[in-house]
Design a protein around this motif. Sequence first.
Motif, short mmCIF file in Angstrom:
data_model
loop_
_atom_site.label_atom_id
_atom_site.label_comp_id
_atom_site.label_asym_id
_atom_site.label_seq_id
_atom_site.Cartn_x
_atom_site.Cartn_y
_atom_site.Cartn_z
N ALA A 115 -9.01 -26.59 57.40
CA ALA A 115 -8.52 -25.28 57.46
C ALA A 115 -8.09 -24.89 56.18
CB ALA A 115 -7.25 -25.18 58.38
N LEU A 116 -7.68 -23.57 55.78
CA LEU A 116 -7.46 -23.27 54.62
C LEU A 116 -6.23 -22.10 54.44
CD1 LEU A 116 -7.73 -22.74 51.04
CD2 LEU A 116 -9.49 -21.09 52.03
N CYS A 117 -5.20 -22.03 53.54
CA CYS A 117 -3.98 -21.14 53.70
C CYS A 117 -3.89 -20.87 52.24
CB CYS A 117 -3.05 -21.52 54.46
SG CYS A 117 -1.54 -20.34 54.40
N VAL A 118 -3.79 -19.66 51.90
CA VAL A 118 -3.22 -19.01 50.25
C VAL A 118 -1.93 -18.44 50.76
CG1 VAL A 118 -3.85 -17.65 48.49
CG2 VAL A 118 -5.66 -18.64 50.08
N TYR A 119 -0.99 -18.86 49.76
CA TYR A 119 0.50 -18.25 49.88
C TYR A 119 0.77 -18.08 48.55
CZ TYR A 119 1.87 -22.86 48.22
OH TYR A 119 1.62 -23.93 47.39
N PRO A 120 1.97 -17.09 48.47
CA PRO A 120 2.59 -16.82 47.24
C PRO A 120 3.79 -17.62 47.17
CG PRO A 120 3.19 -15.00 48.83
CD PRO A 120 2.08 -16.03 49.51
N LEU A 121 4.04 -17.65 45.75
CA LEU A 121 5.47 -18.29 45.50
C LEU A 121 6.71 -17.44 45.70
CD1 LEU A 121 4.43 -20.24 42.44
CD2 LEU A 121 4.48 -21.29 44.49
N ILE A 122 7.85 -18.10 46.36
CA ILE A 122 8.92 -17.02 46.69
C ILE A 122 9.88 -17.90 45.98
CG2 ILE A 122 10.25 -16.49 48.90
CD1 ILE A 122 7.40 -15.33 48.69
N SER A 123 11.00 -16.79 45.47
CA SER A 123 12.00 -17.39 44.87
C SER A 123 13.25 -17.56 45.77
CB SER A 123 12.47 -16.39 43.98
OG SER A 123 12.59 -15.10 44.45
N GLN A 124 14.23 -18.14 45.38
CA GLN A 124 15.44 -18.27 46.25
C GLN A 124 16.09 -17.04 46.97
OE1 GLN A 124 18.31 -20.56 44.11
NE2 GLN A 124 17.02 -22.41 43.89
N ASP A 125 15.81 -15.75 46.19
CA ASP A 125 16.55 -14.59 46.92
C ASP A 125 15.32 -13.90 47.66
OD1 ASP A 125 14.63 -14.24 44.65
OD2 ASP A 125 15.85 -12.57 43.71
N GLY A 126 14.20 -14.48 47.78
CA GLY A 126 13.32 -13.98 48.69
C GLY A 126 12.17 -13.31 48.20
N SER A 127 12.30 -12.97 46.69
CA SER A 127 11.36 -12.20 46.27
C SER A 127 10.04 -12.83 45.84
CB SER A 127 11.72 -11.58 44.85
OG SER A 127 11.93 -12.61 43.97
N ILE A 128 8.67 -12.05 45.71
CA ILE A 128 7.52 -12.91 45.31
C ILE A 128 7.45 -13.10 43.72
CG2 ILE A 128 4.93 -12.67 45.25
CD1 ILE A 128 5.33 -11.31 47.91
N ILE A 129 7.03 -14.48 43.36
CA ILE A 129 7.04 -14.81 41.85
C ILE A 129 5.63 -14.34 41.40
CG2 ILE A 129 7.13 -16.54 40.18
CD1 ILE A 129 9.21 -18.08 41.86
N ASN A 130 5.37 -13.54 40.69
CA ASN A 130 4.21 -13.19 40.16
C ASN A 130 3.73 -14.13 38.85
OD1 ASN A 130 4.00 -10.84 41.46
ND2 ASN A 130 5.24 -9.77 40.16
N THR A 131 2.57 -14.80 39.32
CA THR A 131 2.09 -15.74 38.42
C THR A 131 0.59 -15.62 38.23
OG1 THR A 131 1.76 -17.37 40.38
CG2 THR A 131 3.61 -17.61 39.18
N ASN A 132 -0.11 -16.35 37.44
CA ASN A 132 -1.51 -16.16 37.06
C ASN A 132 -2.19 -17.27 37.72
OD1 ASN A 132 -1.19 -13.90 35.62
ND2 ASN A 132 -1.04 -15.18 33.71
N THR A 133 -1.62 -18.31 38.57
CA THR A 133 -2.39 -19.14 39.26
C THR A 133 -2.37 -18.92 40.85
OG1 THR A 133 0.02 -20.35 39.45
CG2 THR A 133 -1.26 -20.84 37.65
N LEU A 134 -3.33 -19.56 41.46
CA LEU A 134 -3.67 -19.67 42.71
C LEU A 134 -3.00 -20.76 43.70
CD1 LEU A 134 -4.92 -17.36 44.37
CD2 LEU A 134 -6.80 -18.49 44.51
N ASN A 135 -2.37 -20.44 44.37
CA ASN A 135 -1.43 -21.61 45.35
C ASN A 135 -2.14 -21.52 46.56
OD1 ASN A 135 0.79 -22.65 43.42
ND2 ASN A 135 0.88 -20.28 43.50
N PHE A 136 -2.70 -22.64 47.34
CA PHE A 136 -3.04 -22.70 48.57
C PHE A 136 -2.99 -24.09 49.07
CE2 PHE A 136 -6.41 -23.32 45.39
CZ PHE A 136 -7.40 -24.34 45.73
N LEU A 137 -3.00 -24.26 50.47
CA LEU A 137 -3.15 -25.65 51.05
C LEU A 137 -4.38 -25.83 51.61
CD1 LEU A 137 0.33 -25.17 53.13
CD2 LEU A 137 0.02 -25.96 50.85
N ILE A 138 -4.95 -27.05 51.83
CA ILE A 138 -6.05 -27.43 52.67
C ILE A 138 -5.99 -28.60 53.49
CG2 ILE A 138 -8.47 -28.22 52.35
CD1 ILE A 138 -8.66 -26.80 49.72
#
Length: 927
Positions: free
Chosen positions: A296-319
């Motif tokens: 299985a595969l899942c792509v997710y965004p990085l979340i800060s402590q206040d709940g906002s999405i952190i905009n990065t140039n990298t791709l984070n995912f689980l396998i």
Amino acid sequence: MSLFKTRDLWTISGENDLFDQGCLKVANIGVNKNLNSIITGSYNGYLRIYNPSLNKDKNESEKSFKGNDLICEVSFPSPIIQIEIGKFNSMSKKNHVAVLMPRKLAVYELTNTNDGNVEHGNQFKLKFIYEHQLERSAFSMCKGPFGGMTGPNSEPHEYICVQSMDGTLSIFEYESFSLSCFLPKVLIPFPIKYIAKTDCFVTVNSSWELEVYSYQTLATSGKTFERQSSGDSSIVKSKRIQPAYSYNLGESVIDIEVFTQNNNCSILVLGERNLFCFNEMCNLRFMKKFDFNPSALCVYPLISQDGSIINTNTLNFLITTHSKNLFVHEDVKVKWAAQLNYVPVQICVAKINEINGVIVTLSEDGKLECSYLGTEPAFLNPLLKEEASKPFNFESAEQEYRNLQSQIKNAIMNTGMVVTPSRKTGLIMSIDVPSKLDVLSRNLETELTDPIDPIPSINCKLSLKCMEGAQNVRVVVNCKPPLVAVPDNICFASINAIAYEQEICFYPKTQHIPSSLDVSICASYCYMANGAPRVAECRFKLPLKLVMKAGQQGSKVESEPKEPSKSQIKKITIETNRSCVNLTEIFPEFAASYIPANGNVISAQFYGMASMNIIIQAAKSGIGRYRLQSDNYESLWLISKEFVTRLNAFYTKQSQTLELVYQENLPTEDLRMIIDKHLDLRYRIENQKEHLEKSCSQFRAVQKQMLVKFKDKSPNSLDNMDALLEATYRQIVTLADTLIDTQKELDLVTNCLNCTSSLYVLLISMAFKFSKEGLEMLEAAMTIQSGDTSEYGWEEMVNAAVSSMVKFYFKNSRDSTSFQQIKGPVDSSKIEKQLKSFLAKLESGSSLVPTRKEKTEKETGEMIRNNSERIEKAAYEYFDSGSRKNPSSKEPEKKSFGTTKLPTFEELMASEEYQDKNESNYELDDD
């Protein structure tokens, strides 16, 4: 394998359901404005909505599923293929649940049914909104604002695209159907996703090519549809759709994910061995090769402590993998790894109960788990930490090492160690063979025809159960021709303590002479607990009446004229030390052929071989002599084996000993004749293969010449090459048909050879009174049941086995360690020579298995030889120890050779050093 394990926050065990990709979603569907719910849909038709109460400070007993965690459960009449959450209602801004079933797409809304009078909590139900009936079987679906359409308040509404099994895309705009179109090169459908940035769909075709289709292209193609309805069928015509972008992956695809961040769109494609990352124009960004099987595969965004999405140039995912591992990736780098409790089919990362980054996994059998990664290894509990802080004790480690080495040594030498058998019983297979054949024959396809009786069949019942639980069970049924089993290959997903039953039908199908009624059922499986592979086997025997029936009456047999080629009847005579018994007691299934006026005689026939009549006759004078006769020896094998087995069983029940003797000449000449026929067919097949290869080479050469002429700018005449090509093609077809017929004939002759050789072994064992061990050795050498290979056949293997047996097992050459290698080709004269040499040694009194006297002599010789070696070793140690007794003493005077007196044998045996060595049993030191 990782040292870390995922930490459970909330778990629920499966309920014997079946899940796959698309059956899990985490979203807010109206239970609470700020809380997400977990929605699952199973292939058994159950839709469940969970609102778990997560708390990582709870103990293990409080982390399991509670009754109030399930807020809604609905049963559908059809399997749920996939679920989606989105704004699928034009009159509402709430999230709705879209449920895809094989022939229907339905949209529901979760509503609260409380009216203010309920005290035990809130109650929810699914409210039906609308549905669409599907003309084709559905495979998957995706959602998105197709065409860039927006609602009245500039909020995007979402449409649904359903992909069918034949590659048809059907797009629904809320309650109305929009369009349909066919995707090319779709034999097996793959996942499909929507790219909102470019308004395109991305999928994979049957050629394993990633393709991107524009929505405008699909809409234009959908407008050109022409439907002509006639009854229940519809004819659809459309333009051929061309993809906007494509990329050749070269492997099958498990899942596709589309992720947009910082106005950058990434398409992740999870293959069976690689991970691909593309941009929206199908340009490859990076690729990662796996050394494991992903699940299985899942792509997710990085979340800060206040709940906002952190905009990065990298791709984070689980396998996740099939080896129960979870890998956290940042682009191509593995940032973390952890072990899972099971193999998930779908995984996602979401915010549940104000906890960000919760990993939600779903297994194939319905195990649902909410977990987090954690940083403490699972094996570092407080007790182990305390032990790890202590200094290392080398003395205790050395003592433990010696104890373990002693246990290993005792186990190897088998010095009385009690081995406790495993309590696991494993997979238990039992077979129920009825005593009667089927009333109505169930055979489907058979080559046999019988003018009087139908070809019979028997229906057996196989029962399987496993107390520990087994999964991935595959059962294979093996029986020898002409018998076949239907079905012969059975698969079970899982088997538990409740017995599973499977009916298996057996019947004769081919023209082979039956050589055995034994059936073997083999099963391979894995334990559910630890996945350990195991194998189980069940053997049983089918009744003789499945392949044979009562033959013609004795008077009719004598009155019928015989052809000249069949005038020579093959007979074997078996003598016993008991009086003759009534043959109807031995073969009750052939009692219809018994006529008292003709004496103690019965006859039998094989089904589909009416011309081959087998007669069994007992001596009229009552002497224990029986005669079996037929047109050939191969047809006598099965009935002879059954006769010997049943006669032994008959006298065993009466507590009497039975001796069987065969005193006639062995059918060596008949065995040689069938070996010659077998060899002739083998050589004929080799010649036909050579001719076929030459014809194929000629066909290719003519094709090349014709292509050269066709490419010529000024073409000349073909010089009758087209006629040569056609003639060569016909020759290839003729040679191929002839080769197939010859191989079928070889198969029948090989079966006859196996039957004749088995009968030959049986007669040898009765002629020379072989023991059970000797009979098994002879059967292993001469009854080769495997088919002929391209290099070695029956002749080469039997020749090597018999020659090795003559050199190694007989009395005058048992100490030889050289074996005969398989060499080819071997003619029948060489095999006949080996058999005559073998029979001559048996007639001279040699035994195939050493007698008790020979074994005693051999053991005595080995004991004397071992004692001599021990005495010689003790003598050397005696002189060495004598020279080391007084190291400080003066060097003895040198004496001439022969003046030193050696100790006698009695003095040596009585010496103190030899006694010490003898008591130690010459055990080697552990060092």
